[in-house]
Scaffold this motif. Structure first.
Motif, PDB file in Angstrom:
ATOM      1  N   THR A   1       0.839  -1.206   0.000  1.00  0.00           N
ATOM      2  CA  THR A   1       0.000   0.000   0.000  1.00  0.00           C
ATOM      3  C   THR A   1       0.867   1.247   0.000  1.00  0.00           C
ATOM      4  O   THR A   1       0.582   2.230  -0.709  1.00  0.00           O
ATOM      5  CB  THR A   1      -0.921   0.004   1.234  1.00  0.00           C
ATOM      6  OG1 THR A   1      -1.809  -1.112   1.148  1.00  0.00           O
ATOM      7  CG2 THR A   1      -1.736   1.285   1.315  1.00  0.00           C
ATOM      8  N   VAL A   2       1.931   1.232   0.792  1.00  0.00           N
ATOM      9  CA  VAL A   2       2.845   2.380   0.838  1.00  0.00           C
ATOM     10  C   VAL A   2       3.492   2.593  -0.522  1.00  0.00           C
ATOM     11  O   VAL A   2       3.586   3.724  -1.017  1.00  0.00           O
ATOM     12  CB  VAL A   2       3.916   2.184   1.931  1.00  0.00           C
ATOM     13  CG1 VAL A   2       4.993   3.268   1.844  1.00  0.00           C
ATOM     14  CG2 VAL A   2       3.270   2.215   3.312  1.00  0.00           C
TER      15      VAL A   2
ATOM     16  N   ALA B   1       0.941   4.135  -2.853  1.00  0.00           N
ATOM     17  CA  ALA B   1       0.575   5.516  -2.513  1.00  0.00           C
ATOM     18  C   ALA B   1       1.723   6.492  -2.708  1.00  0.00           C
ATOM     19  O   ALA B   1       1.501   7.664  -3.011  1.00  0.00           O
ATOM     20  CB  ALA B   1       0.092   5.570  -1.060  1.00  0.00           C
ATOM     21  N   SER B   2       2.955   6.034  -2.525  1.00  0.00           N
ATOM     22  CA  SER B   2       4.161   6.862  -2.614  1.00  0.00           C
ATOM     23  C   SER B   2       3.990   8.207  -1.905  1.00  0.00           C
ATOM     24  O   SER B   2       4.115   9.283  -2.504  1.00  0.00           O
ATOM     25  CB  SER B   2       4.532   7.104  -4.089  1.00  0.00           C
ATOM     26  OG  SER B   2       5.803   7.731  -4.189  1.00  0.00           O
ATOM     27  N   PRO B   3       3.699   8.181  -0.600  1.00  0.00           N
ATOM     28  CA  PRO B   3       3.416   9.433   0.111  1.00  0.00           C
ATOM     29  C   PRO B   3       4.639  10.340   0.221  1.00  0.00           C
ATOM     30  O   PRO B   3       5.780   9.864   0.313  1.00  0.00           O
ATOM     31  CB  PRO B   3       2.969   8.946   1.491  1.00  0.00           C
ATOM     32  CG  PRO B   3       3.655   7.628   1.656  1.00  0.00           C
ATOM     33  CD  PRO B   3       3.659   7.013   0.288  1.00  0.00           C
TER      34      PRO B   3
ATOM     35  N   GLN C   1       2.076  14.351   3.165  1.00  0.00           N
ATOM     36  CA  GLN C   1       1.074  13.453   3.731  1.00  0.00           C
ATOM     37  C   GLN C   1       1.374  13.072   5.183  1.00  0.00           C
ATOM     38  O   GLN C   1       0.508  12.556   5.882  1.00  0.00           O
ATOM     39  CB  GLN C   1       0.962  12.178   2.882  1.00  0.00           C
ATOM     40  CG  GLN C   1       0.125  12.343   1.629  1.00  0.00           C
ATOM     41  CD  GLN C   1       0.825  13.178   0.569  1.00  0.00           C
ATOM     42  OE1 GLN C   1       1.873  12.779   0.064  1.00  0.00           O
ATOM     43  NE2 GLN C   1       0.256  14.325   0.243  1.00  0.00           N
TER      44      GLN C   1
ATOM     45  N   ALA D   1      -0.052   6.451   4.888  1.00  0.00           N
ATOM     46  CA  ALA D   1      -0.816   5.663   3.913  1.00  0.00           C
ATOM     47  C   ALA D   1      -1.778   4.660   4.533  1.00  0.00           C
ATOM     48  O   ALA D   1      -2.644   4.131   3.832  1.00  0.00           O
ATOM     49  CB  ALA D   1       0.152   4.914   2.986  1.00  0.00           C
TER      50      ALA D   1
END
Length: 265
Positions: free
Chosen positions: A11-12, A15-17, A59, A208
């Protein structure tokens, strides 16, 4: 649970926060590279004129007080305040808590802005919880992570934060449960700043993933597993640093699930 933790790592990456870091200048390069390897995007900023704007576009925020001075302390407080006002998750790494009155004063002010996560070694958590019965040795812990569980629970109750106690066993104290992660390698303690890099990666996970305690478990597991796997092929701390970054980048699901050792209480 193990499969869910692995899914959080993906998920991280998806998302590439963008993570705003006010961290110590000893480890900026390693910290930024660890975030990139884990799939996040780092920005290192502390100028008074821009820090609140930077927090607005990120984020999550990571505040690490390792190389503390008056200018940076003001930047940290500005960032923490902005994160709280805008609802951005933020992580506090209280490096050297209990070592000097100045550090404790700054940490007290930062805690007023309700960090989402506090990640520190046992001595630092004991100091923040006002339970430290042994002196802090600079930035190194003089206590084991399991010795600080009660203090972490008290700190979690008073601050509202998820607490991660780093050490031979990483202990994560959430609202309703406590998790113990028995991964990592003693060689990791011979590389400066790996704990700071782990905090930054944790910042990417809280950006994320919800709830925060799930994010913290996943981040702690990923970093310690990568360190453990990298150490197997590393004759010393120099090669470990490089191989850990590589493993953060290319770890497989099979490696992760076969290595993870986690229990809850």
């Amino acid at each position: 649970m193990e499969k869910e933790i692995w899914n959080h790592t993906q998920t991280v990456r998806a998302a590439s926060p963008l993570i705003c870091n006010i961290t110590n200048y000893v480890v900026m390069n390693n910290t930024a590279n660890a975030l990139l390897a884990a799939g996040a995007s780092p920005v290192m900023a502390h100028a008074h004129a821009e820090i609140e704007d930077m927090v607005s576009i990120c984020q999550a925020v990571v505040v690490n007080i390792g190389t503390l001075d008056e200018y940076w302390a003001t930047s940290m407080l500005k960032a923490a305040r902005k994160a709280r006002l805008t609802g951005k998750p933020w992580l506090l790494d209280p490096v050297g808590a209990g070592a000097t009155p100045y550090r404790d004063e700054v940490l007290s002010q930062l805690l007023e802005h309700h960090p989402t996560v506090i990640r520190g070694n046992a001595s630092e958590i004991l100091a923040l919880a006002k339970s430290n019965t042994s002196a802090t040795r600079g930035v190194d812990s003089t206590a084991e992570s399991r010795d600080a569980v009660d203090a972490a629970r008290s700190l979690a109750a008073s601050s509202g934060a998820v607490i991660c106690i780093s050490g031979k066993t990483d202990v994560i104290v959430g609202k309703d449960a406590t998790w113990y992660i028995d991964n990592g390698s003693p060689l990791m303690t011979r590389v400066t700043g790996l704990g700071c890099a782990a905090s930054a990666v944790m910042g990417a996970f809280i950006a994320a993933i919800q709830p925060a305690e799930s994010a913290v478990c996943a981040a702690a597991a990923l970093f310690s597993i990568c360190g453990e796997l990298a150490a197997v092929q590393s004759p010393g701390p120099g090669s470990l640093q490089v191989r850990l970054l590589d493993k953060l980048y290319n770890i497989t699901e099979r490696e992760f699930l076969n290595t993870l050792r986690i229990a809850s209480a």
